[in-house]
Design an enzyme around this catalytic site. Sequence first.
Site, mmCIF file in Angstrom:
data_model
loop_
_atom_site.group_PDB
_atom_site.id
_atom_site.type_symbol
_atom_site.label_atom_id
_atom_site.label_comp_id
_atom_site.label_asym_id
_atom_site.label_seq_id
_atom_site.Cartn_x
_atom_site.Cartn_y
_atom_site.Cartn_z
ATOM 1 N N ASP A 1 59.379 41.617 -28.260
ATOM 2 C CA ASP A 1 60.175 40.510 -27.719
ATOM 3 C C ASP A 1 61.489 40.336 -28.482
ATOM 4 O OD1 ASP A 1 58.294 40.100 -25.810
ATOM 5 O OD2 ASP A 1 57.544 38.199 -26.586
ATOM 6 N N HIS B 1 55.213 40.218 -25.384
ATOM 7 C CA HIS B 1 54.440 39.242 -26.165
ATOM 8 C C HIS B 1 53.893 39.816 -27.445
ATOM 9 C CE1 HIS B 1 54.943 36.157 -23.211
ATOM 10 N NE2 HIS B 1 54.311 36.828 -22.277
ATOM 11 N N GLU C 1 54.134 35.076 -32.569
ATOM 12 C CA GLU C 1 52.981 35.014 -31.672
ATOM 13 C C GLU C 1 51.983 34.068 -32.322
ATOM 14 O OE1 GLU C 1 53.290 36.480 -28.775
ATOM 15 O OE2 GLU C 1 55.166 37.363 -29.469
#
Length: 328
Positions: free
Chosen positions: A284, A279, A129
């Site tokens: 994920d 996310h 991220e």
Amino acid sequence: MRAAVCFPHFQLPKCQFHTLSGSWREKIHNISTKRSTIYNLQGGNGNTNSRRWTRKSLSTNTEGIGKNILSRQNNNIGQQITDVTTFTHTNLNTSRVEINEFKSIHLEEKISENKDESKLVTVIVFDIETTGFSRENERIIEIALQDLSGGVESTFESLVNPDKFVPNEHIHGISNYMVKQPGVPRMKDLIPILIDYVKSRQKPGGKLLLIAHNGKSFDVPFLINEFSRYSCEIPSDWEFADSMSLAREIMKVQGSKLSSKSLQALKEYYGIQITGKAHRAMADVNVLALVLQRMTCDLKLTVPGLLENYAFRASELSNNSKKKKSSR
DNA sequence: GGCCCTCTTTAGGGCCTT
């Protein structure tokens, strides 16, 4: 010109049975007792030299997920056994005995080769991220990895202090407050830990294959930039693959049923139900691990096949980037 | 930014990643 996914038909079912599903079976075996490794800096007052790294092992409640995988996996293995049987009968019924004997020997050799090669490959799914899309201007704020072999400490995750404002909390839910906590490492501190972790998962004499969704365009170039920012390089023996390439193949093979190659679309397409905020890196990664299993089954793709047809190295991306910049 | 597709390759647009 797209690299064709080329697997001799005779290799497919058995090789898949011996390689990928073996990996998944091991994962299933271990998933109910999966323990995560989360890194934190402990002690000190902002001076990293006075602090020390600690590893926290956390038990993860994945019983439901494990059952889910097991159910699907049994179906897949059953299909593969059927495929193998079909193949064998087809060949035994032909009259060209000599050719079949040759094929049989060749098949056994191939299966053995693939089985041995697969056992030596560590497949790691990962996700990052970031504060945005630009690898030049933005920074990683979270990273998660999962070794598909399973076992103790098969996952690794950490927030990262980017030393800049996090403008996109609405996307991933990671706030400035979260990344500015004293225990959250900066990338320069995390890089050696990350390298050590990946190395710890590597089998003696074995290969490493790290897979991310859209990894070729986003995750891997981002990692390259973060490493180079601190005068580090991605280890040369790390090989990468982009699961989006598999999604493209699925879209071609199965027509319009898969409408998009996004991770969310793949998750819905395969009916994968995992709770957890999308996310966030580990959420994920968990989705991608299951999507990857289904895609490789659909494409009858072995681990050696993944390496042969989809793998690339960080240096190749770096070189391509330099070539393109110099040509402008 | 990279990849893929097409109404293409001397290009442009859409998708995907956060």
